[in-house]
Design an enzyme around this catalytic site. Structure first.
Site, PDB file in Angstrom:
ATOM      1  N   GLU A  24       0.815  -1.215   0.000  1.00 63.49           N
ATOM      2  CA  GLU A  24       0.000   0.000   0.000  1.00 63.49           C
ATOM      3  C   GLU A  24       0.853   1.271   0.000  1.00 63.49           C
ATOM      4  O   GLU A  24       0.344   2.367   0.208  1.00 63.49           O
ATOM      5  CB  GLU A  24      -0.962  -0.011   1.189  1.00 63.49           C
ATOM      6  CG  GLU A  24      -2.027  -1.082   1.035  1.00 63.49           C
ATOM      7  CD  GLU A  24      -3.046  -1.096   2.163  1.00 63.49           C
ATOM      8  OE1 GLU A  24      -2.809  -0.461   3.220  1.00 63.49           O
ATOM      9  OE2 GLU A  24      -4.088  -1.762   1.987  1.00 63.49           O
ATOM     10  N   GLY A  97      -8.380 -15.299  -0.143  1.00 60.67           N
ATOM     11  CA  GLY A  97      -9.072 -14.060   0.216  1.00 60.67           C
ATOM     12  C   GLY A  97     -10.572 -14.274   0.323  1.00 60.67           C
ATOM     13  O   GLY A  97     -11.214 -13.810   1.267  1.00 60.67           O
ATOM     14  N   ASN A 124      -6.598   0.665  -5.685  1.00 61.02           N
ATOM     15  CA  ASN A 124      -6.392  -0.779  -5.606  1.00 61.02           C
ATOM     16  C   ASN A 124      -7.478  -1.525  -6.397  1.00 61.02           C
ATOM     17  O   ASN A 124      -8.329  -2.199  -5.849  1.00 61.02           O
ATOM     18  CB  ASN A 124      -6.371  -1.212  -4.137  1.00 61.02           C
ATOM     19  CG  ASN A 124      -5.873  -2.623  -3.958  1.00 61.02           C
ATOM     20  OD1 ASN A 124      -5.764  -3.385  -4.905  1.00 61.02           O
ATOM     21  ND2 ASN A 124      -5.588  -2.969  -2.712  1.00 61.02           N
ATOM     22  N   TYR A 131     -13.788  -7.489  -4.402  1.00 56.81           N
ATOM     23  CA  TYR A 131     -14.852  -7.238  -3.430  1.00 56.81           C
ATOM     24  C   TYR A 131     -16.207  -7.095  -4.112  1.00 56.81           C
ATOM     25  O   TYR A 131     -17.216  -7.620  -3.654  1.00 56.81           O
ATOM     26  CB  TYR A 131     -14.556  -5.989  -2.608  1.00 56.81           C
ATOM     27  CG  TYR A 131     -13.319  -6.077  -1.750  1.00 56.81           C
ATOM     28  CD1 TYR A 131     -12.986  -7.243  -1.067  1.00 56.81           C
ATOM     29  CD2 TYR A 131     -12.471  -4.986  -1.608  1.00 56.81           C
ATOM     30  CE1 TYR A 131     -11.854  -7.324  -0.275  1.00 56.81           C
ATOM     31  CE2 TYR A 131     -11.340  -5.050  -0.807  1.00 56.81           C
ATOM     32  CZ  TYR A 131     -11.033  -6.224  -0.150  1.00 56.81           C
ATOM     33  OH  TYR A 131      -9.917  -6.293   0.634  1.00 56.81           O
TER      34      TYR A 131
END
Length: 158
Positions: A24, A97, A124, A131
């Protein structure tokens, strides 16, 4: 493949927190020590919880989810705030994930929690796509604010 973290996992959780911070572009901000994580996760009054994703063949940790409880005054119940979700690059695409998020959703449903929330950096795109493919939706009408460092000290001293 997914299990609740133990105190013995703290060194690998710490290492993965630093890997995530590096990904990040904020490694310089990752100052938490192993001892701080151990106290937060396994101290007398835990402030957070963690799950570990393991490689099915080797049993080696390849990812983690670190979370804590929040509370919705509108819903009147707890929820989970996912602070960190990370899967090592070599294990991405292996379902770890998704399995971590599925486990946290299972915990929510089992305990009557009505929200599973997290933040993602707006650049990202791989994570955002992942997601959204799972059904998560951005809360675009909300802007996160943060007091930290000198600004926090100044306000706290007022």
């Amino acid at each position: 493949m997914i299990r609740t973290a133990t105190s013995a996992d703290v060194p690998v959780i710490h290492a993965m927190v630093r890997e995530l911070a590096d990904y990040e572009k904020a490694l310089h901000e990752a100052r938490a020590s192993e001892e701080q994580l151990r106290e937060a996760l396994f101290g007398e009054r835990p402030a957070a919880y963690a799950h570990i994703a393991e490689d099915a063949e080797t049993g080696e940790p390849v990812g983690f989810a670190l979370w804590f409880l929040n509370f919705s005054t509108w819903r009147g119940v707890h929820g989970i705030y996912l602070e960190d979700l990370y899967v090592r690059p070599s294990a991405r695409g292996g379902g770890h994930g998704k399995a971590l998020l599925t486990e946290l959703a299972r915990v929510c449903v089992e305990r009557g929690y009505e929200r599973l929330e997290w933040s993602v950096l707006n650049w990202n795109t791989p994570s955002i796509d992942f997601y959204e493919a799972m059904g998560a939706r951005p809360q675009d009408e909300w802007t996160v604010y943060r007091l930290t460092d000198e600004a926090l000290k100044a306000v706290g001293a007022s």
